[in-house]
Design an enzyme around this catalytic site. Structure first.
Site, PDB file in Angstrom:
ATOM      1  CB  SER A  18      -0.928   0.022   1.225  1.00 32.03           C
ATOM      2  OG  SER A  18      -0.171   0.102   2.424  1.00 32.03           O
ATOM      3  CB  SER A 142       8.569  11.370   8.359  1.00 31.80           C
ATOM      4  OG  SER A 142       7.734  12.406   8.820  1.00 31.80           O
ATOM      5  CE1 TYR A 155       6.190   7.462  11.081  1.00 34.66           C
ATOM      6  CE2 TYR A 155       6.327   9.850  11.206  1.00 34.66           C
ATOM      7  CZ  TYR A 155       6.253   8.701  10.456  1.00 34.66           C
ATOM      8  OH  TYR A 155       6.267   8.771   9.082  1.00 34.66           O
ATOM      9  CE  LYS A 159       9.253   6.808   9.590  1.00 30.29           C
ATOM     10  NZ  LYS A 159       9.418   5.797   8.525  1.00 30.29           N
TER      11      LYS A 159
END
Length: 275
Positions: A18, A142, A155, A159
């Site tokens: 996805s 990100s 998160y 990252k």
């Protein structure tokens, strides 16, 4: 438009079922590459395979990147089928949305296991073959890998860790022909926010942002391909992401204030609004 650069290259994409992973698979396949799709849902991968231009040049491998043996198997199956690896795209990842004070620590572990350790495991086992082919390894991060986002501690930490790991790997192999790219798309229309984990580890099941205003996964895949062709060390795609990184360097307190205000305005934000 087709680029000769990707013809017959063996490219592994994790998180391929996805979002950015799927868009990347479709783009690389359209360019004549031999694509290895890795994800936890083998049924989805096999269905996607039938929709690609040359299914015979596609390998599907059921892979949970948080499991080291799965990552080792992914590399072994790729070598068994194609005999080489030219590009590894570490794309698989999960997000979260909760204040750290409310967070079950298992959520942070899951974020690190998938996002960071998944990148480490796959890169570790692919590295000898990438050095042999003088290939490329990509880590999809990100803006949260450049600045800390409130409500996203796990998160952002994962990252940041990926960026530090890959930047160091690049220096270690600077004379070996290895290309290492840290790739930060910014907010992209995908399902990552729908399945982001809440404080108790359950998926939030909805996105707090307007996906229609975001960069499409297809656009992101093309920008990644550009970075690969031109051997970019780092790519930060969105104007907002570039501005945030710049101002965080020159006006860090101002950026923190803006971040807090923006994240607190999200629907059902976990950030406690304060004056």
């Amino acid at each position: 438009m087709k680029y000769k650069y990707f013809i017959d290259k063996v490219i592994i994409v994790t998180g391929a079922s996805s979002g950015i992973g799927l868009a990347s698979v479709k783009f690389f396949a359209s360019q004549g590459a031999k694509v290895v799709m890795a994800a936890r849902s083998i049924d989805k991968l096999e269905q996607i395979k039938t929709e690609l231009p040359s299914p015979d040049d596609v390998l599907c491998v059921k892979t949970d990147v948080s499991v080291e043996t799965d990552c080792k198997n992914l590399i072994e199956e790729t070598i068994k089928r194609f005999g080489r690896i030219d590009i590894l795209v570490n794309n698989a990842g999960i997000s979260m949305r909760a204040m750290f004070i409310d967070l079950d620590l298992d959520v942070s572990r899951r974020l690190m296991d998938t996002n960071f350790w998944g990148t480490v495991y796959c890169t570790k086992y692919a590295l000898p073959y990438l050095l042999e082919s003088k290939g490329s390894v990509v880590g999809v991060i990100s803006t949260a890998g450049h600045i800390g986002l409130p409500g996203r501690t796990g998160y952002s930490a994962s990252k940041f860790a990926i960026r530090g790991f890959l930047n160091t790997l690049r220096v270690e192999h600077r004379y070996d022909g290895l290309h290492v790219m840290v790739f930060a798309p910014g907010f992209t229309a995908s399902n990552i926010r729908n399945v982001a984990l809440l404080a108790d580890g359950s998926p939030q099941g909805m996105t707090p942002r307007n996906e229609e205003k975001m960069m499409t996964a297809e656009r992101v895949a093309k920008r990644m391909a550009y970075g690969l062709r031109h051997h970019k060390n780092e790519m930060l795609l969105t104007p907002m992401g570039k501005m945030t990184k710049f101002f965080n360097f020159v006006l860090p307190k101002f950026v923190e204030w803006v971040e807090y205000k923006m994240m607190a305005k999200e629907p059902e934000s976990p950030i406690k609004k304060k004056k």
